[in-house]
Write an enzyme that holds these catalytic residues in place. Structure first.
Site, PDB file in Angstrom:
ATOM      1  CG  HIS A  47     -31.557  27.542  -5.942  1.00 27.36           C
ATOM      2  ND1 HIS A  47     -30.597  27.499  -4.966  1.00 27.36           N
ATOM      3  CD2 HIS A  47     -31.498  26.359  -6.588  1.00 27.36           C
ATOM      4  CE1 HIS A  47     -29.965  26.331  -5.024  1.00 27.36           C
ATOM      5  NE2 HIS A  47     -30.490  25.620  -5.986  1.00 27.36           N
ATOM      6  CG  ASP A  95     -35.409  21.087 -11.358  1.00 28.91           C
ATOM      7  OD1 ASP A  95     -35.253  21.364 -10.159  1.00 28.91           O
ATOM      8  OD2 ASP A  95     -34.966  20.052 -11.885  1.00 28.91           O
TER       9      ASP A  95
HETATM   10  C1  SDX Z   1     -33.452  21.967  -7.009  1.00 30.99           C
HETATM   11  O1  SDX Z   1     -30.766  23.054  -3.029  1.00 30.99           O
HETATM   12  C2  SDX Z   1     -30.380  22.805  -4.218  1.00 30.99           C
HETATM   13  O2  SDX Z   1     -29.250  23.066  -4.616  1.00 30.99           O
HETATM   14  C3  SDX Z   1     -31.398  22.129  -5.083  1.00 30.99           C
HETATM   15  C4  SDX Z   1     -30.985  21.927  -6.538  1.00 30.99           C
HETATM   16  C5  SDX Z   1     -29.862  20.931  -6.680  1.00 30.99           C
HETATM   17  O3  SDX Z   1     -29.125  20.977  -7.693  1.00 30.99           O
HETATM   18  O4  SDX Z   1     -29.782  20.012  -5.837  1.00 30.99           O
HETATM   19  O5  SDX Z   1     -30.576  23.165  -7.103  1.00 30.99           O
HETATM   20  C6  SDX Z   1     -32.139  21.371  -7.381  1.00 30.99           C
HETATM   21  O6  SDX Z   1     -34.114  21.435  -6.166  1.00 30.99           O
HETATM   22  C7  SDX Z   1     -33.879  23.253  -7.677  1.00 30.99           C
HETATM   23  C8  SDX Z   1     -35.221  23.775  -7.101  1.00 30.99           C
HETATM   24  C9  SDX Z   1     -36.374  23.031  -7.817  1.00 30.99           C
HETATM   25  N1  SDX Z   1     -37.662  23.391  -7.141  1.00 30.99           N
HETATM   26  C10 SDX Z   1     -38.556  24.169  -7.762  1.00 30.99           C
HETATM   27  O7  SDX Z   1     -38.386  24.733  -8.848  1.00 30.99           O
HETATM   28  C11 SDX Z   1     -39.865  24.325  -6.980  1.00 30.99           C
HETATM   29  C12 SDX Z   1     -40.263  25.804  -6.940  1.00 30.99           C
HETATM   30  N2  SDX Z   1     -39.281  26.534  -6.102  1.00 30.99           N
HETATM   31  C13 SDX Z   1     -39.632  26.764  -4.749  1.00 30.99           C
HETATM   32  O8  SDX Z   1     -40.336  25.719  -4.120  1.00 30.99           O
HETATM   33  C14 SDX Z   1     -38.499  27.362  -3.915  1.00 30.99           C
HETATM   34  O9  SDX Z   1     -37.956  28.385  -4.652  1.00 30.99           O
HETATM   35  C15 SDX Z   1     -37.385  26.468  -3.427  1.00 30.99           C
HETATM   36  C16 SDX Z   1     -37.899  25.285  -2.691  1.00 30.99           C
HETATM   37  C17 SDX Z   1     -36.541  26.034  -4.538  1.00 30.99           C
HETATM   38  C18 SDX Z   1     -36.531  27.305  -2.458  1.00 30.99           C
HETATM   39  O10 SDX Z   1     -37.339  27.614  -1.420  1.00 30.99           O
HETATM   40  P1  SDX Z   1     -36.867  28.500  -0.163  1.00 30.99           P
HETATM   41  O11 SDX Z   1     -35.483  28.980  -0.300  1.00 30.99           O
HETATM   42  O12 SDX Z   1     -37.228  27.737   1.059  1.00 30.99           O
HETATM   43  O13 SDX Z   1     -37.754  29.747  -0.357  1.00 30.99           O
HETATM   44  P2  SDX Z   1     -39.194  29.887   0.226  1.00 30.99           P
HETATM   45  O14 SDX Z   1     -40.045  28.718  -0.196  1.00 30.99           O
HETATM   46  O15 SDX Z   1     -39.065  30.186   1.680  1.00 30.99           O
HETATM   47  O16 SDX Z   1     -39.708  31.154  -0.554  1.00 30.99           O
HETATM   48  C19 SDX Z   1     -39.317  32.466  -0.143  1.00 30.99           C
HETATM   49  C20 SDX Z   1     -40.396  33.364  -0.717  1.00 30.99           C
HETATM   50  C21 SDX Z   1     -41.786  32.844  -0.395  1.00 30.99           C
HETATM   51  O17 SDX Z   1     -42.636  33.965  -0.413  1.00 30.99           O
HETATM   52  P3  SDX Z   1     -43.251  34.486   1.004  1.00 30.99           P
HETATM   53  O18 SDX Z   1     -43.982  33.293   1.597  1.00 30.99           O
HETATM   54  O19 SDX Z   1     -42.044  34.886   1.846  1.00 30.99           O
HETATM   55  O20 SDX Z   1     -44.153  35.608   0.627  1.00 30.99           O
HETATM   56  O21 SDX Z   1     -40.298  33.337  -2.162  1.00 30.99           O
HETATM   57  C22 SDX Z   1     -41.483  32.761  -2.692  1.00 30.99           C
HETATM   58  C23 SDX Z   1     -42.161  31.995  -1.561  1.00 30.99           C
HETATM   59  O22 SDX Z   1     -43.548  31.928  -1.786  1.00 30.99           O
HETATM   60  N3  SDX Z   1     -41.084  31.826  -3.733  1.00 30.99           N
HETATM   61  C24 SDX Z   1     -41.766  31.619  -4.828  1.00 30.99           C
HETATM   62  C25 SDX Z   1     -41.059  30.646  -5.542  1.00 30.99           C
HETATM   63  N4  SDX Z   1     -39.980  30.279  -4.844  1.00 30.99           N
HETATM   64  C26 SDX Z   1     -40.003  31.016  -3.712  1.00 30.99           C
HETATM   65  N5  SDX Z   1     -42.926  32.176  -5.287  1.00 30.99           N
HETATM   66  C27 SDX Z   1     -43.360  31.712  -6.490  1.00 30.99           C
HETATM   67  N6  SDX Z   1     -42.717  30.771  -7.225  1.00 30.99           N
HETATM   68  C28 SDX Z   1     -41.590  30.228  -6.776  1.00 30.99           C
HETATM   69  N7  SDX Z   1     -40.968  29.292  -7.509  1.00 30.99           N
END
Ligand code: SDX
Length: 378
Positions: A261, A315
């Site tokens: 998140h 989720d």
């Molecule tokens: C919702 O914003 C909100 O409030 C949203 C929400 C709401 O109520 O409206 O809470 C609802 O959208 C919840 C999120 C649902 N999405 C998912 O579950 C999809 C999987 N999650 C990721 O895509 C990610 O965690 C996000 C999109 C939710 C957040 O992404 P960020 O903050 O932009 O983080 P990032 O993608 O830059 O990741 C930072 C690091 C990365 O590693 P590096 O490239 O730096 O090595 O953390 C890793 C990412 O690869 N990472 C994950 C991960 N989430 C982040 N690695 C593996 N699995 C994951 N789920």
């Protein structure tokens, strides 16, 4: 001259001043108008929570009754919208059907009377009332069936489950579903809410605002994750396969849906409550294979990614609850949208009160004074 440096995804850049909700990511706190989500989930209901979010305070008894009454009697949709939905391909995704039909509402109601409080209230009531009807209608129509009319004698959540499954839900299912709506109603400036605010800032009609937000929520990195989580649990197939599956996915640098998140760096407080709801539902029916896989996966992800602040988000467990309530997987995100309409409308009203059209700047990385090269010379 830019006032602040470019931050991808506007991370940690305030895009508004808002009093609607508050999220604290290190503790895992979520409050709607200052009230902890745990309080609202256990003591309130979705319609009362929607009123709180949109009008800023808990309604008095007569205010809540009037609001609830108006919503009950605006649930029907125009037959021309139903007829339009009958032309949608049955293979279309329900979020595309919802975005299209939500925008179509704007064809029927006067536009841009945004300085008229009555128009604002009518738009709030119509959108809260009609979005569930459109979600349920498409589920039946894509199978070639006529949609069922909403029932004015049923409360909000029971009526949705009735329209979806063509039978009254049992009281526990309706109550659990209502808590899910409360949990999903609002979450500060997430991507779809930001879309709603940007669209609202041009003073277009509220139906276009909600259609814009629905399109944004559909993405798998946002609201679309709940549908992906169920597909992932089915792909894992067994508790024994959890760790090998996780290892492989992380090796491929693939994100694990339902985890991580932008704000929460601990387990999402909503995931905690949704997990309790899932346990409550599965107690009734002697457990659930996919729930056991989910618990094992959460444990495994925490071991691997917890130190990077990646934990279960809203989720992760919601899909297991919805599946148990008889909601098809590809309707999980439209259900998220039904709830989040309350938050989108709250931010729409708040934006209108202090409106200034969104127009950020950029850091230009292109060239200058480039020449036009005739096609025969390219
Ligand atoms: C919702 O914003 C909100 O409030 C949203 C929400 C709401 O109520 O409206 O809470 C609802 O959208 C919840 C999120 C649902 N999405 C998912 O579950 C999809 C999987 N999650 C990721 O895509 C990610 O965690 C996000 C999109 C939710 C957040 O992404 P960020 O903050 O932009 O983080 P990032 O993608 O830059 O990741 C930072 C690091 C990365 O590693 P590096 O490239 O730096 O090595 O953390 C890793 C990412 O690869 N990472 C994950 C991960 N989430 C982040 N690695 C593996 N699995 C994951 N789920």
């Amino acid at each position: 001259m830019t006032l602040c440096e470019y931050k991808p995804g506007l991370e940690n850049i305030p895009a508004a001043q808002s009093s609607i909700s508050y999220v604290e990511g290190k503790e895992g706190t979520l409050e709607y108008r200052g009230i902890p989500i745990e309080e609202l989930a256990s003591k309130s209901n979705f319609i009362e929570t929607a009123y709180l979010l949109i009008w800023g305070e808990l309604p008095r008894k007569e205010e809540l009754e009037a609001f609830e009454h108006e919503i009950r009697f605006h649930r029907r949709i125009k037959y021309r919208i139903r007829d339009m939905m009958k032309c949608f391909p049955e293979t279309g995704h329900p979020m595309d059907a919802l975005q299209t039909s939500a925008a179509a509402l704007g064809l029927f109601y006067s536009r841009r009377a945004l300085d008229n409080p009555q128009y604002i209230r009518e738009a709030v009531v119509r959108l809260l009332a009609k979005i569930p009807t459109m979600v349920a209608a498409f589920k039946l129509m894509r199978r070639g069936h006529d949609p069922v009319q909403p029932r004015d004698d049923l409360p909000y959540s029971a009526n949705f489950l009735y329209m979806l499954n063509e039978r009254e839900p049992d009281p526990l299912a309706a109550q659990i579903f209502d808590v899910c709506l409360t949990l999903h109603a609002e979450h500060t400036i997430n991507a779809s809410t930001f879309s709603a605010m940007v669209t609202a800032s041009t003073l277009t009609d509220p139906y276009a605002v909600i259609a814009s937000a629905v399109g944004t929520l559909a993405g798998p990195l946002h609201g679309g994750a709940n549908e992906e989580v169920l597909a992932m649990l089915e792909e894992i197939g067994s508790v024994e396969n959890v760790r090998p599956y996780l290892e492989e996915r992380l090796q491929r640098k693939e994100k694990i849906m339902g985890f991580g998140h932008r704000v929460y760096k601990v387990k999402d407080p909503r995931a905690k409550i949704l997990q309790q709801l899932a346990e409550q539902l599965f107690e009734q029916s002697g457990g659930d294979k996919y729930y056991e896989i989910a618990v094992e996966l959460e444990q495994a992800v925490e071991e691997k990614l917890g130190q990077r602040g990646i934990y279960a988000n809203v989720d992760f467990y919601s899909g297991l609850v919805y599946r148990k309530l008889g909601i098809p997987t590809d309707l999980f995100t439209p259900v998220f949208a039904i709830a989040r309409v309350a938050g989108w409308l709250a931010h729409w009203k708040e934006q209108l009160a202090v409106n200034r059209i969104f127009r950020p700047t950029q850091e230009y990385t292109g060239t200058h004074n480039a020449s036009y090269i005739p096609i025969e010379e390219r």
